[in-house]
Design a protein around this motif. Structure first.
Motif: not given
Length: 317
Positions: A130-131, A136
């Motif tokens: 996600e990052y 994110a």
């Protein structure tokens, strides 16, 4: 009422019904949508849940858009179809929803075409992928309304249980602050049964292995007699016996933990079996089904072929 007036009234009524069926409150089967009045880091399910709450849990899910399913890779459509057949009231996703960089465009081009059908039942946790989109932002945009925003951890009440959805990406957030928050929440909302979810597993025999970085979160959860810990990250399924945060078997009050990184992206063969490992497999994508009742839970891992590969039942502490 004149005939033209009656016709106009019927048209207006039909438009209202259509609006609700296409995204209003009636479109959320779990009644678990976030409400603006709820405190930060909190989400509530229905005030009158069924006696048995069915929960599907899995992570490490969708390939990049357009990549075909081959063997055990890119099977997100199959795992989503399996999850729908299991008729969950709640879906706990365990991070790395979308490969590779978790952009909103990738979500719309792959994850949404498979697991998007379960969005209104989903409470997501952040993974490391996600990052790969700074902040994110793809995750937060796609799951808007299904989680309360940064720093990415929150509590869900479900059928007498508390579910603490945690962010184990300690490089990007303060896990010390998160551990303090978790302690306060568990003290303020006591319940006999509870679950913690996060992306990184405390214990795993997989490629990434056991993650010491989440030990402080485990310590807090263990102190408050948490029952179940769910994680992904390693692309396999593994269940560990009831343990504490320091690697010791604690049959009576330890946490039973599951690694469920079998959401469809691909499978990795696990390495040397870690102490406490009770069952593991990396031959079939699938999902974990938990059935939560007041005071107890049952688990079963279902493969996309329909086979149940692991199952059991346990009372809460």
């Amino acid at each position: 009422m004149s005939l033209p007036g009656r016709a106009l009234w019927l048209v207006l009524l039909a438009l209202v019904v259509l609006a609700y069926s296409c995204g209003g409150p009636a479109a959320d089967p779990s009644a678990g949508h976030l409400r603006a009045a709820l405190p930060r880091h909190h989400a509530a399910l229905s005030a009158a849940p069924p006696s048995d709450l069915r929960v599907v849990a899995v992570g490490d899910i969708a390939c990049v858009p357009g990549k075909p399913a081959v063997g055990t890779s890119c099977r997100q459509a199959a795992t989503a179809a399996l999850a729908r057949r299991l008729a969950p009231d709640l879906v706990l996703t365990l991070g790395d929803h979308q490969y590779v960089v978790n952009s909103l465009a990738e979500y719309k081009g792959s994850y949404d075409l498979s697991w998007g059908s379960l969005l209104f039942r989903t409470r997501p946790a952040l993974g490391n992928h996600e990052y790969m989109t700074p902040g994110a932002v793809g995750y937060y945009a796609y799951f808007e309304g299904r989680q309360p925003g940064p720093p990415g951890y929150y509590r869900v009440g479900a059928n007498g249980w508390n579910v603490y959805v945690l962010n184990s990406n300690c490089r990007w957030i303060s896990c010390g602050a998160e551990a303090a928050w978790l302690g306060r929440e568990m003290a303020s909302h006591p319940s006999r049964c509870s679950i913690i979810t996060m992306h990184h597993p405390r214990y795993s025999s997989g490629e990434h292995g056991s993650m010491a970085v989440v030990r402080p979160l485990w310590q807090v959860a263990y102190r408050h007699r948490n029952d179940v810990a769910l994680a992904g990250h390693d692309h396999d399924y593994e269940r560990f016996r009831a343990m504490d945060a320091g690697g010791h078997l604690r049959p009576r009050r330890g946490m039973v933990s599951f690694v469920v990184g079998t959401g469809g992206k691909n499978l990795d063969q696990p390495g040397r079996r870690r102490p406490g490992s009770a069952y593991r497999q990396a031959r079939a994508p699938g999902v974990l089904l938990l059935v939560l009742t007041p005071g107890a839970y049952a688990w079963s891992f279902h493969s996309i072929s329909g086979a149940v590969l692991d199952s059991g039942r346990r009372s809460c502490h």
